[in-house]
Design an enzyme around this catalytic site. Structure first.
Site, PDB file in Angstrom:
ATOM      1  N   CYS A 111     -56.989   9.362  26.129  1.00 57.53           N
ATOM      2  CA  CYS A 111     -56.576   9.696  24.333  1.00 57.53           C
ATOM      3  C   CYS A 111     -58.046  10.324  23.949  1.00 57.53           C
ATOM      4  O   CYS A 111     -58.981  10.133  24.072  1.00 57.53           O
ATOM      5  CB  CYS A 111     -55.764   9.154  23.752  1.00 57.53           C
ATOM      6  SG  CYS A 111     -55.607   9.403  22.385  1.00 57.53           S
ATOM      7  N   HIS A 210     -50.317  10.059  26.543  1.00 62.48           N
ATOM      8  CA  HIS A 210     -50.454   8.547  27.136  1.00 62.48           C
ATOM      9  C   HIS A 210     -49.618   8.312  27.044  1.00 62.48           C
ATOM     10  O   HIS A 210     -48.046   8.089  27.307  1.00 62.48           O
ATOM     11  CB  HIS A 210     -50.019   7.692  25.650  1.00 62.48           C
ATOM     12  CG  HIS A 210     -51.596   7.191  24.227  1.00 62.48           C
ATOM     13  ND1 HIS A 210     -52.027   6.655  24.711  1.00 62.48           N
ATOM     14  CD2 HIS A 210     -51.781   8.879  23.504  1.00 62.48           C
ATOM     15  CE1 HIS A 210     -52.966   6.625  23.800  1.00 62.48           C
ATOM     16  NE2 HIS A 210     -52.875   8.119  23.022  1.00 62.48           N
ATOM     17  N   GLU A 212     -49.032   5.918  29.008  1.00 65.01           N
ATOM     18  CA  GLU A 212     -48.389   4.095  29.221  1.00 65.01           C
ATOM     19  C   GLU A 212     -47.552   4.227  27.956  1.00 65.01           C
ATOM     20  O   GLU A 212     -47.403   2.529  27.491  1.00 65.01           O
ATOM     21  CB  GLU A 212     -49.722   3.032  29.002  1.00 65.01           C
ATOM     22  CG  GLU A 212     -50.274   3.418  27.232  1.00 65.01           C
ATOM     23  CD  GLU A 212     -51.439   4.337  27.331  1.00 65.01           C
ATOM     24  OE1 GLU A 212     -50.689   5.478  27.488  1.00 65.01           O
ATOM     25  OE2 GLU A 212     -52.274   4.278  26.171  1.00 65.01           O
TER      26      GLU A 212
END
Ligand code: MN
Length: 235
Positions: A111, A210, A212
């Site tokens: 990001c 993302h 994660e």
């Protein structure tokens, strides 16, 4: 395997809600590294007084955060949607990317990390994708959007994920505008927004999404970290 993790969530300009969201994302990334058997050392990029030494680590992971100062890419510093700009963190992390590339240390950038990498190599950013963009992040702590991306066949990203079109968890209001030197686009969203870049020679992969986040497809973080850690082992 020791990974330097650079994180700017504690920047004083962040709202508590944004910082909490970034903390949760960082926890997901750190869990992923630990599960893959890697040690991580987390640096607060917003509080560093000197450069880090990426050569002392096997790899560098840059996490998400606030907007990059547009002054660093001759962008519009008056854009009203700018949020969480913290120049010292930008400068620390851009130097970290430059030093990692010079040292041959692999970099995975998520990001804001991708945006910093693009600026580090002389590129620029779209300051705001607009409130109607499906990539979303105009509201603090809102859940991520999920949208598909097309991945360039033969790229490191395609090899890592074993696919050329995947859903991703998306939470960004900026994106790459002019591509940095030596970088190539390896994923795009259906509206043309750049979703991933790789360096042509150095092992550097930046993703605008993302892996994660809890909304990411199961296994996406593990697949990306596996490719990253393999590069760290081999470099
Ligand atoms: Mn997106």
């Amino acid at each position: 395997m020791r990974i330097l993790v650079s994180d700017s969530r504690a920047a004083p300009c962040h709202t508590p809600a944004f910082e909490a969201e970034l903390r949760e994302l960082a926890a997901g990334a750190l869990r992923g590294l630990a599960d893959a058997g890697a040690e991580s050392e987390v640096l607060d990029a917003s509080a560093q007084t000197g450069p880090a030494d990426p050569a002392a680590f096997d790899g560098v992971l840059l996490l998400g955060g606030g907007d990059v100062d547009p002054a660093l890419y001759a962008g519009d510093t008056d854009e009203p949607a700018l949020d969480g700009v913290h120049r010292p963190a930008d400068e620390f992390e851009i130097r970290l990317i430059e030093d990692a590339a010079a040292a041959g240390t692999p970099v995975l950038a998520i990001c804001r990390g991708l945006q910093l990498a693009n600026v580090a190599f002389g590129g620029s950013l779209i300051e705001d994708l607009g409130k109607d963009s499906f990539h979303r992040i105009h509201v603090d702590a809102a859940p991520m959007a999920v949208h598909d991306v097309d991945i360039v066949p033969g790229s490191r990203l395609a090899a890592a994920l074993g696919a050329t079109r995947v859903p991703v968890a998306s939470g960004h209001h900026q994106a790459v505008r002019r591509l940095g030197r030596g970088l190539r686009v390896v994923a795009t969203a259906d509206d043309g927004v750049i979703e991933a870049v790789e360096h042509e020679t150095a092992w550097l992969l930046g993703v605008q999404f993302h892996p994660e986040d809890v909304a990411a497809p199961p296994g996406q973080l593990q697949a990306l970290l596996a490719a990253f850690l393999r590069a760290c082992r081999d470099s």
